[in-house]
Design an enzyme around this catalytic site. Sequence first.
Site, PDB file in Angstrom:
ATOM      1  CD  GLU A  82      -2.541   1.328   2.781  1.00  0.00           C
ATOM      2  OE1 GLU A  82      -2.948   0.260   3.075  1.00  0.00           O
ATOM      3  OE2 GLU A  82      -2.587   2.376   3.186  1.00  0.00           O
ATOM      4  CD  GLU A 122      -2.847   7.528   5.879  1.00  0.00           C
ATOM      5  OE1 GLU A 122      -3.901   7.069   6.167  1.00  0.00           O
ATOM      6  OE2 GLU A 122      -1.962   7.192   6.183  1.00  0.00           O
TER       7      GLU A 122
END
Length: 762
Positions: free
Chosen positions: A148, A153
């Site tokens: 991933e 974020e």
Amino acid sequence: MKMAKVLLTSAAMVASAAAFAQGKPSAYTEKDLVWQDDFNGKKLNMKDWNFEFHEPGWVNAELQSYDDSKKNTYLKDGCLVIQALKTEKKDGTVSYTSGRINTQGKHAFTYGRFEARLRVPKGMGFLPAFWMMPDDESLYGQWPKCGEIDIMEVMGQETNKLYGTIHYGEPHGMAQGTQVLETGNFSDEFHVFAVEWEPGEIRWYCDGVNYKTANDWYTKKPGFVEQTYPAPFDQPFYVIFNVAVGGSWVGYPDETTDFDPNKDDAKMFVDYVKVYQKKEYNENVEKPAKAPVVAKTDSSGNMVSTQKSAWELKLAGGGAGTVDTDGSTHTIKSTNAGSLEYSVQYVQAKVPLNQGYSYRYSFDAYADEERTMITGITAPNNSYERRFGDVKVKLTPQKQHYSYDFNMTADSDPECRIEYNCGAQNSTATIHISNVRLEKTGEIDLSNGKSCLPDGNYIMNGQFQEGKNRLGSWTFDNKVNAEISVTKDRARMLKIVSPKKAKAEDVVLKQSGLKLEKGKAYIVKFDAYSTKTANLVVKYAGETQKIRTMAAKVDAKTKAVIPGHYEWVYTPTTDSEIDFEIDAGTDGATVFIDNVYVKENCVVINGEFDTGLSGWELYAHQNSSAKADIAEVGKDKQVQIKIDNTGNLDWMIQLKQNGCLLEKGKMYKISLKAKCDMDRTIMLALQRDGSKDDNWYPYSNTLKFSVGPEFKDYSWQFTMGMESDPNVIFTISMGAVSNKIITQPHTVTIDSIVVEEIQKKK
């Protein structure tokens, strides 16, 4: 007009930042642009994007559901807007919705620069993300093995701090960088976030500043060797945008979180997304060598430091307390036990453990009154996996000596941690610990005494994913200088290009020493095709099989290549070690070979657990609250699964076996023995492998059954009504079956799993 008009184009911003960038400047310019979306239309272009649909709690214990509502995901003023919404019913119940879109199956890329200009929501519990996942998550296995890439974020309650992360491997590993703005924040103004992903290196950028670079990662399945670097980051990934509400990392909304749809607090605005790629990349890279793990000891061989600074008291979940220590003796005083076993936790970090050694961990301890504590040695850099423990220690007012022996079978790790967990155990009695020791006691044999892999295959690297050039474990006798390689597409097949007039025996691939048992039936199989008709020869244990390969078929719907499939059954008359070879030279043809197997010819292998967990895998969904581990496969050959939390869905904990064969029209009987130290329901199924298309059809139906403290026999029958399937998954689901979430620790014990063909009654 776009909101907050773009001040610089992407390329200009990268160029202007290069002068002050930390790390490497961008390797890409506008001429490398291969795809973009500037969201200038009236609605989202569904030729580029998909909506995702998920229920609350699907991952990370998040609160929102994802759907395709125009209230959650829409275009406005030249921006993509993803808006989180809160709904409160008259009865006081609250629900949350949000949006999550991706380019899976429409735009996927291997390597490049992935960039977006956006601004994030603000408020406790918001977690917006710009990130990437593999287009085919089954290539290396379920998350985190598949990999991933998190490009951006930002926590809603800390909007001046950016996180860039990769997840990978099993055990779960990660590399993470952060960037903190000196002025401003990521919510009140737009910023440019990017990752540059190349073979062997991933770089994160914020407004052109390279704030993090990673080049050390891996992926593998339990019991297998690592896949060839740079796996898992050597396959096509697709782009995702979403806004999560709540979760185990970011926390949850509170009274300060504003969901007013007329304000911008709960919205992420994306000005554009762009992808840049070079015409080619050099994948001939090697994993950086790690420094050896060195353990410092005192004159007695003790690895535990007696420096006061080496010890630390950690408090969480309402725990409160203090420690008095001189580095050798430790008095832990709790004033509040908190809500977690580790609410009061005393640790020594950076304890090195080396793979292939046995250790003895010991200490003296007592308490002011009878109570328990939990001790263990964990790996903080690998999802806190237990290298030893957790052991619940019963303490009394009399000092006692505790000693534990364990083996280090995981990769060497310089940063393990000794833990004493003193919270949430119905007591705050003071604990006294002294004479803490950790010492090597010897070396261990890491070979498992058998030649098969955990999936039951006696062929190593039968899918050509391991070792140098993905050709590990194979030897080649190449007499005609044929070109031997592994394809770079998702199939990853062995490719042999022979010159004209070459014969089969001129190019031989071989493995030796396959240990097979007398009387057991083994299936020998592989897939192959060629650019023109070619004759190959397969040899094993004195057997010779001649086959003719030809051009592959192509699935009309998916356009996927369907190679020919070849298999035979062999039963040795004595225990033996055999050689296996494929003579694959051809007269000017190109041959492709994959999925080479020699394994027991039965629906489910090792159902008695005679060879430990060979053939079996315990799956615990790592992006949720689900937590489980194999406690042991004991001398009685029973597998024990220790479950601390079921998670909120039935499939979040599974004991499973892949690659089972069910044949159309045949009747099967499933049987097993099971028990649990608490009454609960578990679930079983033989189901389709839906890792590529999300179709997990249960051929056997889903079979729920109740277990309790006494061993019971269970059995079912079913008929395979669908087309024959050689890739069936046998699953025993122990998550929240029938929607019952269990947070009480318990152990499920399973034995004698059999799936056998039975004759239909006439």
